[in-house]
Design a protein around this motif. Structure first.
Motif, PDB file in Angstrom:
ATOM      1  N   LEU A  66       0.836  -1.208   0.000  1.00 45.38           N
ATOM      2  CA  LEU A  66       0.000   0.000   0.000  1.00 45.38           C
ATOM      3  C   LEU A  66       0.870   1.257   0.000  1.00 45.38           C
ATOM      4  O   LEU A  66       0.563   2.244  -0.678  1.00 45.38           O
ATOM      5  CB  LEU A  66      -0.934   0.003   1.216  1.00 45.38           C
ATOM      6  N   LEU A  67       1.968   1.204   0.749  1.00 46.56           N
ATOM      7  CA  LEU A  67       2.894   2.330   0.819  1.00 46.56           C
ATOM      8  C   LEU A  67       3.502   2.602  -0.560  1.00 46.56           C
ATOM      9  O   LEU A  67       3.546   3.741  -1.021  1.00 46.56           O
ATOM     10  CB  LEU A  67       3.993   2.034   1.838  1.00 46.56           C
ATOM     11  N   LEU A  68       3.957   1.547  -1.225  1.00 48.80           N
ATOM     12  CA  LEU A  68       4.553   1.703  -2.553  1.00 48.80           C
ATOM     13  C   LEU A  68       3.542   2.255  -3.548  1.00 48.80           C
ATOM     14  O   LEU A  68       3.859   3.119  -4.368  1.00 48.80           O
ATOM     15  CB  LEU A  68       5.089   0.353  -3.042  1.00 48.80           C
ATOM     16  N   THR A  69       2.314   1.744  -3.473  1.00 50.61           N
ATOM     17  CA  THR A  69       1.267   2.233  -4.376  1.00 50.61           C
ATOM     18  C   THR A  69       1.006   3.708  -4.147  1.00 50.61           C
ATOM     19  O   THR A  69       0.884   4.496  -5.087  1.00 50.61           O
ATOM     20  CB  THR A  69      -0.037   1.427  -4.161  1.00 50.61           C
ATOM     21  N   ARG A  70       0.942   4.105  -2.873  1.00 44.54           N
ATOM     22  CA  ARG A  70       0.695   5.519  -2.538  1.00 44.54           C
ATOM     23  C   ARG A  70       1.833   6.402  -3.032  1.00 44.54           C
ATOM     24  O   ARG A  70       1.613   7.465  -3.592  1.00 44.54           O
ATOM     25  CB  ARG A  70       0.538   5.668  -1.019  1.00 44.54           C
ATOM     26  N   GLU A  71       3.061   5.934  -2.821  1.00 41.80           N
ATOM     27  CA  GLU A  71       4.210   6.735  -3.242  1.00 41.80           C
ATOM     28  C   GLU A  71       4.292   6.847  -4.758  1.00 41.80           C
ATOM     29  O   GLU A  71       4.730   7.867  -5.287  1.00 41.80           O
ATOM     30  CB  GLU A  71       5.513   6.142  -2.675  1.00 41.80           C
ATOM     31  N   MET A  72       3.865   5.821  -5.477  1.00 43.74           N
ATOM     32  CA  MET A  72       3.846   5.890  -6.941  1.00 43.74           C
ATOM     33  C   MET A  72       2.939   7.032  -7.399  1.00 43.74           C
ATOM     34  O   MET A  72       3.232   7.723  -8.377  1.00 43.74           O
ATOM     35  CB  MET A  72       3.335   4.566  -7.532  1.00 43.74           C
ATOM     36  N   GLU A  73       1.853   7.244  -6.665  1.00 46.26           N
ATOM     37  CA  GLU A  73       0.908   8.303  -7.032  1.00 46.26           C
ATOM     38  C   GLU A  73       1.503   9.695  -6.828  1.00 46.26           C
ATOM     39  O   GLU A  73       1.006  10.672  -7.374  1.00 46.26           O
ATOM     40  CB  GLU A  73      -0.387   8.171  -6.211  1.00 46.26           C
ATOM     41  N   SER A  74       2.583   9.789  -6.043  1.00 47.12           N
ATOM     42  CA  SER A  74       3.198  11.097  -5.780  1.00 47.12           C
ATOM     43  C   SER A  74       4.161  11.509  -6.894  1.00 47.12           C
ATOM     44  O   SER A  74       4.626  12.640  -6.921  1.00 47.12           O
ATOM     45  CB  SER A  74       3.948  11.064  -4.442  1.00 47.12           C
ATOM     46  N   LEU A  75       4.460  10.598  -7.812  1.00 48.77           N
ATOM     47  CA  LEU A  75       5.389  10.906  -8.892  1.00 48.77           C
ATOM     48  C   LEU A  75       4.709  11.757  -9.966  1.00 48.77           C
ATOM     49  O   LEU A  75       3.489  11.864 -10.012  1.00 48.77           O
ATOM     50  CB  LEU A  75       5.895   9.605  -9.524  1.00 48.77           C
ATOM     51  N   THR A  76       5.520  12.324 -10.855  1.00 43.05           N
ATOM     52  CA  THR A  76       4.939  13.052 -11.984  1.00 43.05           C
ATOM     53  C   THR A  76       4.252  12.040 -12.890  1.00 43.05           C
ATOM     54  O   THR A  76       4.538  10.835 -12.834  1.00 43.05           O
ATOM     55  CB  THR A  76       6.023  13.793 -12.797  1.00 43.05           C
ATOM     56  N   GLU A  77       3.373  12.528 -13.733  1.00 47.00           N
ATOM     57  CA  GLU A  77       2.599  11.627 -14.593  1.00 47.00           C
ATOM     58  C   GLU A  77       3.499  10.766 -15.472  1.00 47.00           C
ATOM     59  O   GLU A  77       3.285   9.562 -15.609  1.00 47.00           O
ATOM     60  CB  GLU A  77       1.641  12.449 -15.473  1.00 47.00           C
ATOM     61  N   GLN A  78       4.552  11.374 -16.057  1.00 51.09           N
ATOM     62  CA  GLN A  78       5.417  10.598 -16.948  1.00 51.09           C
ATOM     63  C   GLN A  78       6.303   9.619 -16.177  1.00 51.09           C
ATOM     64  O   GLN A  78       6.553   8.511 -16.636  1.00 51.09           O
ATOM     65  CB  GLN A  78       6.259  11.532 -17.815  1.00 51.09           C
ATOM     66  N   GLN A  79       6.761  10.016 -14.999  1.00 55.40           N
ATOM     67  CA  GLN A  79       7.540   9.084 -14.171  1.00 55.40           C
ATOM     68  C   GLN A  79       6.677   7.874 -13.802  1.00 55.40           C
ATOM     69  O   GLN A  79       7.130   6.731 -13.883  1.00 55.40           O
ATOM     70  CB  GLN A  79       8.021   9.779 -12.892  1.00 55.40           C
ATOM     71  N   ARG A  80       5.446   8.156 -13.404  1.00 51.24           N
ATOM     72  CA  ARG A  80       4.528   7.080 -13.017  1.00 51.24           C
ATOM     73  C   ARG A  80       4.246   6.156 -14.203  1.00 51.24           C
ATOM     74  O   ARG A  80       4.254   4.935 -14.074  1.00 51.24           O
ATOM     75  CB  ARG A  80       3.236   7.696 -12.475  1.00 51.24           C
ATOM     76  N   LEU A  81       4.025   6.745 -15.369  1.00 49.49           N
ATOM     77  CA  LEU A  81       3.742   5.969 -16.574  1.00 49.49           C
ATOM     78  C   LEU A  81       4.907   5.037 -16.902  1.00 49.49           C
ATOM     79  O   LEU A  81       4.723   3.838 -17.145  1.00 49.49           O
ATOM     80  CB  LEU A  81       3.476   6.911 -17.754  1.00 49.49           C
ATOM     81  N   VAL A  82       6.119   5.598 -16.884  1.00 46.18           N
ATOM     82  CA  VAL A  82       7.311   4.818 -17.231  1.00 46.18           C
ATOM     83  C   VAL A  82       7.519   3.670 -16.238  1.00 46.18           C
ATOM     84  O   VAL A  82       7.789   2.528 -16.631  1.00 46.18           O
ATOM     85  CB  VAL A  82       8.553   5.739 -17.279  1.00 46.18           C
ATOM     86  N   LEU A  83       7.393   3.957 -14.943  1.00 46.94           N
ATOM     87  CA  LEU A  83       7.610   2.913 -13.937  1.00 46.94           C
ATOM     88  C   LEU A  83       6.518   1.848 -13.981  1.00 46.94           C
ATOM     89  O   LEU A  83       6.805   0.659 -13.813  1.00 46.94           O
ATOM     90  CB  LEU A  83       7.696   3.535 -12.539  1.00 46.94           C
ATOM     91  N   ARG A  84       5.278   2.274 -14.207  1.00 50.14           N
ATOM     92  CA  ARG A  84       4.196   1.278 -14.312  1.00 50.14           C
ATOM     93  C   ARG A  84       4.429   0.344 -15.494  1.00 50.14           C
ATOM     94  O   ARG A  84       4.199  -0.868 -15.406  1.00 50.14           O
ATOM     95  CB  ARG A  84       2.836   1.970 -14.450  1.00 50.14           C
ATOM     96  N   MET A  85       4.851   0.898 -16.616  1.00 52.13           N
ATOM     97  CA  MET A  85       5.103   0.069 -17.799  1.00 52.13           C
ATOM     98  C   MET A  85       6.271  -0.886 -17.546  1.00 52.13           C
ATOM     99  O   MET A  85       6.260  -2.027 -18.012  1.00 52.13           O
ATOM    100  CB  MET A  85       5.372   0.951 -19.019  1.00 52.13           C
ATOM    101  N   ALA A  86       7.258  -0.420 -16.788  1.00 51.20           N
ATOM    102  CA  ALA A  86       8.406  -1.268 -16.476  1.00 51.20           C
ATOM    103  C   ALA A  86       8.022  -2.389 -15.516  1.00 51.20           C
ATOM    104  O   ALA A  86       8.381  -3.553 -15.727  1.00 51.20           O
ATOM    105  CB  ALA A  86       9.525  -0.420 -15.873  1.00 51.20           C
TER     106      ALA A  86
END
Length: 199
Positions: free
Chosen positions: A135-155
């Motif tokens: 849950l912590l990791l998911t929450r922190e992912m939401e704090s990233l910029t949209e493109q950072q989040r997109l790139v990491l989710r795809m990875a």
């Protein structure tokens, strides 16, 4: 919704025995009593198969709900001439179980990848701590910029390489690498801060 399906089954007090072929045709035609009868006949079977393969009663309930809701919503794709309703429902069941296992695997891989990159050793923590970590990791992912989040989710979720991400998003490879590095560094800092706060 699971409770709703139970009520649905319970509401069929005196169902006239309908041959499987007629039941299948009625289901395909959108006859709601046929949905009730299909659930009465095969709901327990779907749940049992899901429960055995997933090893989780609650997840099996969710899959059972998804099977019947999904089957009803896509009933026009069912052709009684090509097979029985029971066989069709079990085919959907196997697909939903596979989807659930894939989601579980991706979530686990996501946690392992992030903990590996951020240098946080994943010790044999209680299950409750693993859930909190996720849950912590998911929450922190939401704090990233949209493109950072997109790139990491795809990875992490799609297991794509940086070159594949660049090709799919249209971003330059250097930009993808920058977003990946900065996103991971930001996650690492946030997780380290949270880790210190919980000591």
């Amino acid at each position: 919704m699971w409770g709703g399906l139970q009520v649905l089954a319970a509401s069929v007090a005196a169902v006239t025995t309908v041959p499987d072929d007629r039941l299948g045709q009625g289901f395909a035609d959108g006859d709601e009593p046929c949905l009730k009868e299909a659930y009465r006949r095969w709901g327990a079977l779907v749940y049992t198969v899901a429960s055995r393969k997933l090893g989780d009663a609650e997840e099996a309930k969710d899959v059972t709900q998804q099977v019947f809701v999904g089957a009803w919503n896509s009933r026009k794709t069912f052709d009684p001439q090509r097979g029985s309703l029971k066989t069709w429902l079990m085919g959907i069941t196997n697909k939903k179980i596979a989807d659930a296992l894939t989601r579980r695997s991706r979530n686990q891989r996501d946690v392992e990848a992030l903990t590996s990159v951020t240098g946080i050793a994943e010790q044999s923590a209680p299950a409750s701590e693993s859930v909190v970590d996720h849950l912590l990791l998911t929450r922190e992912m939401e704090s990233l910029t949209e493109q950072q989040r997109l790139v990491l989710r795809m990875a992490f979720y799609e297991d794509l390489s940086q070159s594949q991400i660049a090709e799919r998003t249209g971003l330059p490879l250097g930009t993808v690498k920058t977003h990946t590095r900065r996103g991971l560094m930001r996650l690492k800092k946030r997780l380290e801060v949270d880790g210190e706060a919980h000591r």
